[in-house]
Design a protein around this motif. Structure first.
Motif, PDB file in Angstrom:
ATOM      1  N   SER A 124       1.300  -4.642   8.357  1.00 30.75           N
ATOM      2  CA  SER A 124       1.431  -5.543   9.507  1.00 30.75           C
ATOM      3  C   SER A 124       1.976  -6.875   9.013  1.00 30.75           C
ATOM      4  O   SER A 124       1.711  -7.297   7.882  1.00 30.75           O
ATOM      5  N   ILE A 125       2.734  -7.542   9.879  1.00 35.63           N
ATOM      6  CA  ILE A 125       3.302  -8.845   9.550  1.00 35.63           C
ATOM      7  C   ILE A 125       2.621  -9.911  10.402  1.00 35.63           C
ATOM      8  O   ILE A 125       2.518  -9.780  11.624  1.00 35.63           O
ATOM      9  N   ALA A 163       7.350   2.292   8.433  1.00 42.59           N
ATOM     10  CA  ALA A 163       7.900   0.947   8.240  1.00 42.59           C
ATOM     11  C   ALA A 163       9.154   0.985   7.379  1.00 42.59           C
ATOM     12  O   ALA A 163       9.233   1.739   6.403  1.00 42.59           O
ATOM     13  N   ALA A 164      10.124   0.158   7.745  1.00 42.84           N
ATOM     14  CA  ALA A 164      11.308  -0.021   6.909  1.00 42.84           C
ATOM     15  C   ALA A 164      10.968  -0.967   5.756  1.00 42.84           C
ATOM     16  O   ALA A 164       9.987  -1.720   5.813  1.00 42.84           O
ATOM     17  N   TYR A 165      11.804  -0.935   4.733  1.00 37.99           N
ATOM     18  CA  TYR A 165      11.559  -1.742   3.537  1.00 37.99           C
ATOM     19  C   TYR A 165      11.575  -3.242   3.844  1.00 37.99           C
ATOM     20  O   TYR A 165      10.803  -3.997   3.284  1.00 37.99           O
ATOM     21  N   PRO A 182      13.142   3.857   4.531  1.00 39.28           N
ATOM     22  CA  PRO A 182      11.718   4.066   4.829  1.00 39.28           C
ATOM     23  C   PRO A 182      10.811   3.798   3.642  1.00 39.28           C
ATOM     24  O   PRO A 182      11.184   3.992   2.483  1.00 39.28           O
ATOM     25  N   THR A 183       9.625   3.320   3.955  1.00 35.69           N
ATOM     26  CA  THR A 183       8.568   3.156   2.959  1.00 35.69           C
ATOM     27  C   THR A 183       7.517   4.237   3.190  1.00 35.69           C
ATOM     28  O   THR A 183       7.722   5.156   3.982  1.00 35.69           O
ATOM     29  N   HIS A 184       6.372   4.105   2.536  1.00 36.38           N
ATOM     30  CA  HIS A 184       5.267   5.047   2.749  1.00 36.38           C
ATOM     31  C   HIS A 184       4.213   4.472   3.701  1.00 36.38           C
ATOM     32  O   HIS A 184       3.180   5.101   3.925  1.00 36.38           O
ATOM     33  N   ALA A 185       4.481   3.295   4.260  1.00 30.97           N
ATOM     34  CA  ALA A 185       3.516   2.641   5.140  1.00 30.97           C
ATOM     35  C   ALA A 185       3.914   2.816   6.599  1.00 30.97           C
ATOM     36  O   ALA A 185       5.090   3.020   6.914  1.00 30.97           O
ATOM     37  N   ARG A 186       2.931   2.718   7.466  1.00 27.77           N
ATOM     38  CA  ARG A 186       3.178   2.817   8.908  1.00 27.77           C
ATOM     39  C   ARG A 186       2.797   1.503   9.585  1.00 27.77           C
ATOM     40  O   ARG A 186       1.764   0.905   9.268  1.00 27.77           O
ATOM     41  N   ILE A 187       3.655   1.090  10.515  1.00 25.88           N
ATOM     42  CA  ILE A 187       3.520  -0.217  11.155  1.00 25.88           C
ATOM     43  C   ILE A 187       2.284  -0.271  12.045  1.00 25.88           C
ATOM     44  O   ILE A 187       2.105   0.563  12.944  1.00 25.88           O
ATOM     45  N   ASP A 188       1.433  -1.267  11.783  1.00 28.75           N
ATOM     46  CA  ASP A 188       0.253  -1.567  12.607  1.00 28.75           C
ATOM     47  C   ASP A 188      -0.675  -0.376  12.807  1.00 28.75           C
ATOM     48  O   ASP A 188      -1.341  -0.248  13.849  1.00 28.75           O
TER      49      ASP A 188
END
Length: 506
Positions: A124-125, A163-165, A182-188
């Motif tokens: 999350s940002i 999530a994108a890099y 793509p990364t290995h994380a999912r947004i929020d």
């Protein structure tokens, strides 16, 4: 290249091959070959659409997208009198495809190493404003200090979009492809609550670096049960995009970046000022995370153990991390990855968290990881006379290294910790950069394999924070396990003294 990209290039090649053969074949064969060429063209168009939706457009493939035009023209020509110059269409298509293949090789859609921990990873940002501080880099504006912080954390599997890099608005044209990488994380994604609250780790990037520069490491730590807060230090990190659409770039200072037209004293002064400023950012971020952690109804409620925190960073960010450790009682351990040790409190070896109960289990609160070439401990002494008017970059570097080593040595001997050298590495080895291209000149690659280096760095970081913040003994840090690429410069177990009826590791 990714699967749909390979398919796109392959179907366009098949299209021009079949089209060329159709023009040169006999009438009966030409009709069949022409239909096959048309089928290949339609397949390429469908593949392109799927690629745009699933994988995302990026500049390395622009030439391949353009190759559809001459390929389609060639297919259209197969149903008519063969043009005299059809070879121009074939050659143009082949050149465009070759350009995309070369670009995709030189600057690939790289893959981050898969996290090895038991948790899925969310990200999350957050946007934060420190109303207590005026932004000194925006002189005369009266603006408050603003920060963008990205969290990586243990998450419920399968929730949210991948999530994108990095965000597109925080990328240049050259790095714009990373906005669809793509990364290995999912947004929020929702926080995994099983083992919450999780220790908090602060990540500080290098000078003009960015919060995502060590995603190989932030994702790994999150997968092992940490909430990692990576901080873009505005006007030093670049670029930083704010919610209102503003994008702020770093203020470049050749005195510290190229070490030209400067002196060791000036470089140290700039480094000290920026380190102290960014350490203040770290303390503020911890304060804000503490508020989120106590806010009922928030998805962060009770998720973070802010009082059991660590810090790590690369280059200047490494100095910031140790300075944060030296100035905030909540931060119990820090990693400095190949950075000089600036910071007004850290260089005095004046840790303020002496009373923390957690300090009783910490035997190695500090970890320094150095490159194998020109690191501070191996740098030759400066031959330049004090007060010299003109300095070469190498003289400045050697002089600052000579200033740095005693401070690091003093810190390690007073508080305990290790200074290690990763053989075959260079400065960018401790970031994501070496995996961004197989061409060393572009990626900052070194003698050690990039994937091997990341494996070692991740293992040391996880074991270091597990030992310091979770009380799990580390074979690597206790000397019973090792990688042959890693050699020890200094290893000091924290001295233990009695104070107020309990042991304090000072």
């Amino acid at each position: 290249m990714r699967p749909l990209e390979i398919t796109l290039v392959g179907t366009i090649l098949a299209c021009i091959l079949l089209g060329t053969l159709a023009m040169r074949g006999e009438a009966q064969q030409a009709g069949m070959l022409s239909r096959l060429a048309l089928l290949s063209l339609l397949t390429a168009i469908v593949t392109l659409l799927l690629h745009l939706v699933v994988e995302g457009a990026h500049w390395q493939m622009f030439a391949a997208y353009a190759a559809l035009v001459p390929a389609g023209w060639l297919v259209w020509m197969t149903n008519r009198t063969a043009p005299t110059h059809s070879w121009i269409l074939t050659a143009t298509t082949c050149i465009l495809l070759a350009c995309s293949c070369i670009c995709s090789y030189a600057v690939p859609m790289f893959r981050l190493p898969k996290p090895t921990g038991p948790y899925a990873v969310g990200t999350s940002i957050l946007y934060m404003v420190d109303d207590s501080r005026i932004e000194d880099a925006a002189s005369g504006s009266g603006a408050k200090r603003e920060l963008v912080v990205q969290l990586w954390y243990p998450a419920v599997p399968g929730q949210g979009k991948v999530a994108a890099y990095r965000r597109r608005e925080e990328a240049t044209f050259e790095s714009s492809y990373q906005a669809v990488l793509p990364t290995h994380a999912r947004i929020d994604a929702s926080v995994a609550r099983g083992a919450a609250p999780y220790p908090v780790l602060l990540f500080n990037p290098a000078w003009t670096g960015r919060r995502t520069q060590n995603t190989f490491l932030t994702e790994e730590l999150a997968s092992h049960g940490y909430v990692v807060a990576a901080i873009d230090h505005t006007y030093n990190s670049e670029p930083v995009a704010f919610p209102d659409g503003r994008v702020i770039w770093a203020i470049h200072k050749p005195a510290i970046e190229e070490m030209i037209n400067t002196t060791p004293e000036e470089l140290e002064s700039i480094g000290m000022h920026e380190t102290d400023k960014q350490a203040a950012d770290d303390r503020f971020v911890l304060d804000e995370l503490s508020k989120l952690n106590q806010q009922q109804g928030s998805r962060w409620y009770g998720a973070m153990d802010v009082n059991n925190a660590g810090a790590f960073g690369h280059s200047l960010g490494g100095a910031v991390s140790v300075e944060t450790w030296a100035t905030d009682a909540r931060v119990h351990a820090a990693i400095n990855m190949d950075g000089w040790q600036f910071g007004s409190r850290a260089i005095k070896a004046d840790k303020v968290a002496d009373a923390s109960a957690l300090r009783n289990i910490i035997t190695y609160p500090l970890l320094y990881l150095y490159e194998s070439m020109d690191n501070s401990f191996n740098a030759p002494p400066s031959n330049a006379a004090p007060g010299k008017a003109s300095w070469t970059p190498i003289e400045v570097e050697n002089a600052v290294s000579a200033w740095d080593v005693p401070h690091v040595t003093q810190l390690l001997h007073r508080y305990g910790g290790e200074a290690l050298v990763l053989q075959g590495s260079i400065h960018p080895t401790f970031t994501d950069k070496p995996i961004t291209s197989p061409i060393k000149r572009l990626s900052g690659g070194s003698d050690i394999d990039a994937r091997r280096a990341q494996l070692i760095i991740r293992d040391y970081a996880v074991q270091f924070f597990d030992q310091a913040l979770k009380g799990k003994p580390s074979p690597l840090l206790n000397g019973s396990g090792t990688y042959p690429e890693m050699s020890t410069l200094i290893r000091v177990r924290a001295p233990v003294h009695k104070t107020h009826g309990h042991e304090d590791p000072h």
